[in-house]
Design a protein around this motif. Sequence first.
Motif, PDB file in Angstrom:
ATOM      1  N   THR A   1      -9.664   6.348   4.981  1.00 51.87           N
ATOM      2  CA  THR A   1      -8.583   7.320   4.844  1.00 51.87           C
ATOM      3  C   THR A   1      -9.134   8.630   4.286  1.00 51.87           C
ATOM      4  O   THR A   1     -10.122   8.629   3.547  1.00 51.87           O
ATOM      5  N   MET A   2      -8.465   9.727   4.652  1.00 53.54           N
ATOM      6  CA  MET A   2      -8.801  11.042   4.091  1.00 53.54           C
ATOM      7  C   MET A   2      -7.509  11.755   3.700  1.00 53.54           C
ATOM      8  O   MET A   2      -6.587  11.869   4.503  1.00 53.54           O
ATOM      9  N   HIS A   3      -7.497  12.255   2.473  1.00 52.30           N
ATOM     10  CA  HIS A   3      -6.299  12.823   1.862  1.00 52.30           C
ATOM     11  C   HIS A   3      -6.430  14.346   1.773  1.00 52.30           C
ATOM     12  O   HIS A   3      -7.468  14.847   1.345  1.00 52.30           O
ATOM     13  N   ALA A   4      -5.378  15.045   2.154  1.00 48.91           N
ATOM     14  CA  ALA A   4      -5.369  16.509   1.991  1.00 48.91           C
ATOM     15  C   ALA A   4      -4.974  16.844   0.552  1.00 48.91           C
ATOM     16  O   ALA A   4      -3.997  17.550   0.296  1.00 48.91           O
TER      17      ALA A   4
ATOM     18  N   ILE B   1       0.896  -1.160   0.000  1.00 49.25           N
ATOM     19  CA  ILE B   1       0.000   0.000   0.000  1.00 49.25           C
ATOM     20  C   ILE B   1       0.928   1.200   0.000  1.00 49.25           C
ATOM     21  O   ILE B   1       1.764   1.339   0.901  1.00 49.25           O
ATOM     22  N   PHE B   2       0.825   2.025  -1.011  1.00 47.30           N
ATOM     23  CA  PHE B   2       1.532   3.303  -0.964  1.00 47.30           C
ATOM     24  C   PHE B   2       0.552   4.366  -0.486  1.00 47.30           C
ATOM     25  O   PHE B   2      -0.574   4.450  -0.983  1.00 47.30           O
ATOM     26  N   SER B   3       0.985   5.180   0.469  1.00 50.43           N
ATOM     27  CA  SER B   3       0.151   6.274   0.974  1.00 50.43           C
ATOM     28  C   SER B   3       0.985   7.533   1.072  1.00 50.43           C
ATOM     29  O   SER B   3       2.063   7.528   1.675  1.00 50.43           O
ATOM     30  N   ASP B   4       0.507   8.620   0.470  1.00 48.73           N
ATOM     31  CA  ASP B   4       1.122   9.910   0.760  1.00 48.73           C
ATOM     32  C   ASP B   4       1.035  10.160   2.261  1.00 48.73           C
ATOM     33  O   ASP B   4       0.091   9.690   2.923  1.00 48.73           O
ATOM     34  N   ALA B   5       1.973  10.930   2.800  1.00 48.12           N
ATOM     35  CA  ALA B   5       1.973  11.205   4.236  1.00 48.12           C
ATOM     36  C   ALA B   5       0.900  12.216   4.645  1.00 48.12           C
ATOM     37  O   ALA B   5       0.608  12.359   5.835  1.00 48.12           O
ATOM     38  N   ASP B   6       0.287  12.884   3.673  1.00 50.65           N
ATOM     39  CA  ASP B   6      -0.811  13.816   4.015  1.00 50.65           C
ATOM     40  C   ASP B   6      -2.172  13.121   3.918  1.00 50.65           C
ATOM     41  O   ASP B   6      -3.204  13.757   3.693  1.00 50.65           O
ATOM     42  N   ILE B   7      -2.151  11.800   4.100  1.00 48.89           N
ATOM     43  CA  ILE B   7      -3.382  10.990   4.181  1.00 48.89           C
ATOM     44  C   ILE B   7      -3.510  10.485   5.611  1.00 48.89           C
ATOM     45  O   ILE B   7      -2.587   9.854   6.134  1.00 48.89           O
TER      46      ILE B   7
END
Length: 289
Positions: A236-239, A121-127
């Motif tokens: 999850t919620m992404h900025a 799972i790749f996730s941006d850190a602003d998620i």
Amino acid sequence: MDSEDLKLDRVLQKASMRDNTVILTTLNAAWASPGSVIDLFVDSFHSGVRTSSLLNHLVIIAFDGDAYRQCAKIHHYCFALGTEGVDFSEEKRFLTSGYLEMMWKRLDFLRLVLEKGYSFIFSDADIMWFRNPFPHFYPNGDLQIACDHYVGNATDLRNIANGGFNYVKSNERTIEFYSFWYSSRLRYPGYHDQDVFNAIKHDPYVADIGLEIKFLSTAYFGGFCEPSRDLNKVCTMHANCCIGLRSKIHDLRIMMEDWKNYLSLPPSLKRLLTLSWRVPQNCSLSSLN
């Protein structure tokens, strides 16, 4: 001195789940300073529902020395990604040449992880991670990706993908696709990986290699572009749809407050109340238009 490759093998092996899946995020100095994005990211795992144990499988990929040193202070699995001759430590504003270079470097690294036999799972850190996402992934699907806009059907190519969150299984199809995606940057100069993905998803070659793409519903995997409205469902919620680090941090903090307020409610009220986020605020969509 261990080679970088051996160091990567070691950290992936330590962090991986039984099925060779890891969780990855990338970090540069601008997002690493205390109280910045990475602290909020890690805090969300501690505050989420059945998410804290997932930190045991998270590897933070540092783009520069400051990010690596800060990572080592807050987390046990860090990897320094060598970026010779390029300074990735400053805040990279959306679509500047530095930003594009960082995004493509990241994509090439993810291809390498797949080649080593690890799903991720790749996730941006602003998620922010509020619930364990695994129950909401499709059992089939080589590449499952979040959306800036979801049209209501997981296989519809009109969904507007967001490259900041994806679940990718390591197999011949995904390795071939990531190579194709990375090489496609040359056909689309000046575009970032997400825009190129949204272009090449229609390419006949993707169908030829048999890649199965599933788009994730914003009901569970939302963001400021298209929020997850139901706090009883959100994973999850992404900025996303947000430009500028200060605006992002401001709104992420409010989002975390909203989540913690929701968690403090008794179960009966959680079901009855129609709660909504107080964000986006500084990350308003109108500022993008």
